[in-house]
Design a protein around this motif. Structure first.
Motif, PDB file in Angstrom:
ATOM      1  N   TRP A 137       0.825  -1.205   0.000  1.00 40.90           N
ATOM      2  CA  TRP A 137       0.000   0.000   0.000  1.00 40.90           C
ATOM      3  C   TRP A 137       0.862   1.258   0.000  1.00 40.90           C
ATOM      4  O   TRP A 137       0.519   2.255  -0.636  1.00 40.90           O
ATOM      5  N   LYS A 138       2.000   1.221   0.695  1.00 44.12           N
ATOM      6  CA  LYS A 138       2.877   2.390   0.726  1.00 44.12           C
ATOM      7  C   LYS A 138       3.383   2.735  -0.672  1.00 44.12           C
ATOM      8  O   LYS A 138       3.566   3.909  -0.999  1.00 44.12           O
ATOM      9  N   ARG A 139       3.628   1.715  -1.484  1.00 46.38           N
ATOM     10  CA  ARG A 139       4.137   1.980  -2.831  1.00 46.38           C
ATOM     11  C   ARG A 139       3.068   2.640  -3.701  1.00 46.38           C
ATOM     12  O   ARG A 139       3.335   3.656  -4.358  1.00 46.38           O
ATOM     13  N   THR A 140       1.869   2.099  -3.722  1.00 40.14           N
ATOM     14  CA  THR A 140       0.837   2.626  -4.606  1.00 40.14           C
ATOM     15  C   THR A 140       0.176   3.881  -4.058  1.00 40.14           C
ATOM     16  O   THR A 140      -0.223   4.759  -4.818  1.00 40.14           O
ATOM     17  N   HIS A 141       0.070   3.989  -2.735  1.00 33.43           N
ATOM     18  CA  HIS A 141      -0.614   5.148  -2.155  1.00 33.43           C
ATOM     19  C   HIS A 141       0.361   6.257  -1.777  1.00 33.43           C
ATOM     20  O   HIS A 141       0.276   7.375  -2.292  1.00 33.43           O
ATOM     21  N   ASN A 142       1.289   5.947  -0.868  1.00 39.41           N
ATOM     22  CA  ASN A 142       2.209   6.989  -0.405  1.00 39.41           C
ATOM     23  C   ASN A 142       3.025   7.583  -1.548  1.00 39.41           C
ATOM     24  O   ASN A 142       3.262   8.801  -1.582  1.00 39.41           O
ATOM     25  N   TYR A 143       3.471   6.717  -2.470  1.00 35.53           N
ATOM     26  CA  TYR A 143       4.295   7.229  -3.565  1.00 35.53           C
ATOM     27  C   TYR A 143       3.449   7.621  -4.778  1.00 35.53           C
ATOM     28  O   TYR A 143       3.362   8.784  -5.135  1.00 35.53           O
ATOM     29  N   GLU A 144       2.791   6.648  -5.419  1.00 31.76           N
ATOM     30  CA  GLU A 144       2.121   6.928  -6.690  1.00 31.76           C
ATOM     31  C   GLU A 144       1.007   7.964  -6.541  1.00 31.76           C
ATOM     32  O   GLU A 144       0.956   8.957  -7.282  1.00 31.76           O
ATOM     33  N   ASP A 165      -1.802   8.712 -11.796  1.00 34.26           N
ATOM     34  CA  ASP A 165      -2.438   8.464 -10.499  1.00 34.26           C
ATOM     35  C   ASP A 165      -3.479   7.372 -10.697  1.00 34.26           C
ATOM     36  O   ASP A 165      -4.595   7.624 -11.144  1.00 34.26           O
ATOM     37  N   ARG A 166      -3.120   6.146 -10.353  1.00 36.15           N
ATOM     38  CA  ARG A 166      -4.014   5.016 -10.585  1.00 36.15           C
ATOM     39  C   ARG A 166      -5.200   5.007  -9.631  1.00 36.15           C
ATOM     40  O   ARG A 166      -6.142   4.232  -9.810  1.00 36.15           O
ATOM     41  N   ASP A 167      -5.179   5.854  -8.605  1.00 34.18           N
ATOM     42  CA  ASP A 167      -6.334   5.954  -7.717  1.00 34.18           C
ATOM     43  C   ASP A 167      -7.498   6.690  -8.369  1.00 34.18           C
ATOM     44  O   ASP A 167      -8.614   6.667  -7.849  1.00 34.18           O
ATOM     45  N   VAL A 168      -7.259   7.358  -9.486  1.00 32.99           N
ATOM     46  CA  VAL A 168      -8.346   8.011 -10.217  1.00 32.99           C
ATOM     47  C   VAL A 168      -9.167   6.931 -10.913  1.00 32.99           C
ATOM     48  O   VAL A 168      -8.803   6.437 -11.974  1.00 32.99           O
ATOM     49  N   GLY A 169     -10.251   6.525 -10.284  1.00 30.74           N
ATOM     50  CA  GLY A 169     -11.115   5.497 -10.847  1.00 30.74           C
ATOM     51  C   GLY A 169     -10.662   4.082 -10.591  1.00 30.74           C
ATOM     52  O   GLY A 169     -11.349   3.136 -10.980  1.00 30.74           O
ATOM     53  N   TYR A 170      -9.488   3.915  -9.960  1.00 28.99           N
ATOM     54  CA  TYR A 170      -8.978   2.584  -9.609  1.00 28.99           C
ATOM     55  C   TYR A 170      -8.894   1.637 -10.797  1.00 28.99           C
ATOM     56  O   TYR A 170      -8.970   0.425 -10.653  1.00 28.99           O
ATOM     57  N   GLY A 171      -8.752   2.189 -11.982  1.00 28.62           N
ATOM     58  CA  GLY A 171      -8.522   1.366 -13.160  1.00 28.62           C
ATOM     59  C   GLY A 171      -9.765   0.841 -13.835  1.00 28.62           C
ATOM     60  O   GLY A 171      -9.681   0.313 -14.947  1.00 28.62           O
ATOM     61  N   PHE A 172     -10.937   0.979 -13.207  1.00 27.73           N
ATOM     62  CA  PHE A 172     -12.138   0.440 -13.862  1.00 27.73           C
ATOM     63  C   PHE A 172     -13.364   1.333 -13.692  1.00 27.73           C
ATOM     64  O   PHE A 172     -14.457   0.976 -14.127  1.00 27.73           O
ATOM     65  N   LEU A 173     -13.195   2.521 -13.107  1.00 28.64           N
ATOM     66  CA  LEU A 173     -14.303   3.470 -12.988  1.00 28.64           C
ATOM     67  C   LEU A 173     -13.936   4.749 -13.737  1.00 28.64           C
ATOM     68  O   LEU A 173     -12.805   5.230 -13.655  1.00 28.64           O
ATOM     69  N   ARG A 174     -14.884   5.289 -14.453  1.00 34.05           N
ATOM     70  CA  ARG A 174     -14.669   6.558 -15.153  1.00 34.05           C
ATOM     71  C   ARG A 174     -15.184   7.688 -14.260  1.00 34.05           C
ATOM     72  O   ARG A 174     -16.387   7.814 -14.033  1.00 34.05           O
ATOM     73  N   VAL A 175     -14.261   8.498 -13.743  1.00 35.89           N
ATOM     74  CA  VAL A 175     -14.642   9.579 -12.840  1.00 35.89           C
ATOM     75  C   VAL A 175     -14.239  10.946 -13.382  1.00 35.89           C
ATOM     76  O   VAL A 175     -14.545  11.966 -12.772  1.00 35.89           O
ATOM     77  N   ALA A 176     -13.550  10.965 -14.521  1.00 31.72           N
ATOM     78  CA  ALA A 176     -13.128  12.223 -15.138  1.00 31.72           C
ATOM     79  C   ALA A 176     -13.582  12.254 -16.589  1.00 31.72           C
ATOM     80  O   ALA A 176     -13.535  11.240 -17.290  1.00 31.72           O
ATOM     81  N   ILE A 199      -8.717  -2.839  -2.805  1.00 30.43           N
ATOM     82  CA  ILE A 199      -7.415  -2.214  -2.604  1.00 30.43           C
ATOM     83  C   ILE A 199      -6.291  -3.216  -2.866  1.00 30.43           C
ATOM     84  O   ILE A 199      -5.271  -2.884  -3.486  1.00 30.43           O
ATOM     85  N   ALA A 200      -6.479  -4.446  -2.406  1.00 27.42           N
ATOM     86  CA  ALA A 200      -5.464  -5.469  -2.624  1.00 27.42           C
ATOM     87  C   ALA A 200      -5.253  -5.734  -4.117  1.00 27.42           C
ATOM     88  O   ALA A 200      -4.110  -5.806  -4.605  1.00 27.42           O
ATOM     89  N   LEU A 201      -6.335  -5.877  -4.881  1.00 21.31           N
ATOM     90  CA  LEU A 201      -6.227  -6.091  -6.327  1.00 21.31           C
ATOM     91  C   LEU A 201      -5.615  -4.872  -7.009  1.00 21.31           C
ATOM     92  O   LEU A 201      -4.827  -5.002  -7.954  1.00 21.31           O
ATOM     93  N   HIS A 202      -5.970  -3.682  -6.518  1.00 20.48           N
ATOM     94  CA  HIS A 202      -5.436  -2.455  -7.088  1.00 20.48           C
ATOM     95  C   HIS A 202      -3.920  -2.419  -6.969  1.00 20.48           C
ATOM     96  O   HIS A 202      -3.220  -1.989  -7.897  1.00 20.48           O
ATOM     97  N   ASN A 203      -3.402  -2.884  -5.861  1.00 20.33           N
ATOM     98  CA  ASN A 203      -1.957  -2.898  -5.662  1.00 20.33           C
ATOM     99  C   ASN A 203      -1.253  -3.884  -6.586  1.00 20.33           C
ATOM    100  O   ASN A 203      -0.048  -3.769  -6.819  1.00 20.33           O
ATOM    101  N   LEU A 204      -1.999  -4.860  -7.115  1.00 17.81           N
ATOM    102  CA  LEU A 204      -1.416  -5.816  -8.062  1.00 17.81           C
ATOM    103  C   LEU A 204      -1.425  -5.293  -9.497  1.00 17.81           C
ATOM    104  O   LEU A 204      -0.909  -5.963 -10.395  1.00 17.81           O
ATOM    105  N   GLU A 205      -2.017  -4.106  -9.726  1.00 15.60           N
ATOM    106  CA  GLU A 205      -2.172  -3.559 -11.073  1.00 15.60           C
ATOM    107  C   GLU A 205      -2.922  -4.545 -11.969  1.00 15.60           C
ATOM    108  O   GLU A 205      -2.575  -4.753 -13.138  1.00 15.60           O
ATOM    109  N   PHE A 206      -3.953  -5.129 -11.393  1.00 13.54           N
ATOM    110  CA  PHE A 206      -4.720  -6.174 -12.065  1.00 13.54           C
ATOM    111  C   PHE A 206      -5.312  -5.676 -13.388  1.00 13.54           C
ATOM    112  O   PHE A 206      -5.342  -6.401 -14.387  1.00 13.54           O
ATOM    113  N   GLU A 207      -5.764  -4.403 -13.392  1.00 11.53           N
ATOM    114  CA  GLU A 207      -6.396  -3.872 -14.604  1.00 11.53           C
ATOM    115  C   GLU A 207      -5.394  -3.756 -15.742  1.00 11.53           C
ATOM    116  O   GLU A 207      -5.753  -3.889 -16.925  1.00 11.53           O
TER     117      GLU A 207
END
Length: 360
Positions: A110-117, A128-139, A166-174
């Motif tokens: 989590w520190k790698r994807t959140h604290n850094y990215e 910023d992969r937290d924008v929509g978490y790779g599968f939601l369109r928010v912009a 969150i766990a899948l998000h950290n794997l860059e599953f998308e």
């Protein structure tokens, strides 16, 4: 904002951060220890009540207390400790290196994807992969795809299973699904998550139910319900801090996204890419003070105990320089996020909404 004004704005924010850092000390440590004591008491009380869960009022109270414990541990303790906000205390456990939180995603990942990215590339599409978490369109600047038509349902599912998302998000599953990343590295990186998830499942769904003896079914169900309460609350707080109307996103190919960035421009991007949630003191504690999302993005290393103090100085500075400062009640922000998810599920969003994007 003219470059000279932006420089003055940055200097004011630097001064705010410096002033508050100089005040950090024992009051912040006492606050954290009080929250930890409250969290542990709530967990002990909640699990004890679940052991007597054959009585419905006690089961409901047990779920509420255990859910409160998990919210405090994840939001006000885990998130902030892992950010390094309390490393200066030199506590053997409450530090960003050793602390492991009560969630399936390992703190290290989590520190790698959140604290850094996320905190480095806040609101920059494609970075910023937290924008929509790779599968939601928010912009509005995210290209529309047919899978977005069902995104209100995806978001609902994510809300109830947020820790697993969150766990899948950290794997860059998308990125694996899209072909951007190979499968094998993802499988290697999944091993620490699998080990952590196994421990979490064993604790909540095997060991504590066994300790409950005849009450095992009630303890099992109570643990599941408490985890769901925590997931829903964390989802709502995080989405309300990043995706309501008024939050701006930086298009992927813009000069802001690709060129060098001044300190003032960085501050501006953090403010415009975040939103605050208004509420009473207890609400801020339960949100991990992420209700002050703007201040958290400006000064992620400051103890969360200080964010209300910082907000009282940052908001006037924003008004002074004409910088949008997005804030609203919890109900307003939840409604705004829900409308955005529905609106952007469609191929064409209203042009008026497009003004929320940062133009390079």
């Amino acid at each position: 904002m003219r470059p000279e004004e932006l420089e003055k704005f940055a200097a004011e924010l630097d001064a705010i951060g410096k002033r508050v850092r100089e005040e950090v000390g024992e009051p912040d440590a006492r606050y954290l220890r009080r929250v930890v004591a409250l969290q542990r008491s709530a967990e002990i009380g909640g699990r004890a009540m679940l052991f007597a869960g054959v009585l419905p009022p006690l089961w409901i109270a047990g779920v509420a207390l255990l859910g409160l414990s998990k919210i405090l541990e994840n939001m006000e303790i885990g998130h902030n400790v892992i950010h390094g906000q309390y490393d200066w205390m030199n506590d053997p456990i409450l530090n960003s290196v050793r602390y492991e939180w009560d969630i399936v995603c390992p703190a290290k990942d989590w520190k790698r994807t959140h604290n850094y990215e996320h905190h480095t590339f806040t609101s920059i599409l494609g970075k910023d992969r937290d924008v929509g978490y790779g599968f939601l369109r928010v912009a509005e600047d995210q290209p529309w795809r047919p899978l977005y038509l069902a995104q209100p349902l995806y978001a609902l599912g994510l809300m109830f299973a947020f820790e697993w998302g969150i766990a899948l998000h950290n794997l860059e599953f998308e990125r694996v699904l899209s072909g951007e990343k190979p499968l094998r590295p993802m499988l290697r990186r999944s091993l620490p998550i699998a080990r952590k998830a196994s421990r979490q499942l064993l604790k909540d769904y095997v060991l504590f139910p066994l300790l409950g003896g005849p009450s095992a079914p009630f303890v099992f169900a109570g643990g599941a319900a408490a985890n769901m309460v925590r997931n829903v609350w964390a989802f709502l707080i995080i989405f309300c801090g990043h995706f309501p109307d008024g939050v701006a996103y930086v298009p992927e190919g813009s000069a802001v996204a690709t060129g060098p960035e001044t300190r003032g421009a960085w501050y501006l991007r953090q403010i415009r890419g975040s939103a605050n949630i208004e509420g009473p003191d207890w609400f801020h504690v339960l949100s991990g003070n992420l209700s002050h999302q703007i201040e958290h993005h400006l000064f992620p290393d400051l103890p969360s105990y200080r964010y209300a103090q910082v907000a009282a100085m940052v908001e006037p500075a924003c008004r002074k320089y004409g910088v949008p400062y997005t804030s609203g009640s919890f109900g307003q922000q939840v409604g705004s996020v829900a409308r955005r998810l529905v609106r952007l599920a469609l191929p064409r969003a209203p042009l008026a909404a497009h003004a929320a994007s940062v133009q390079a």
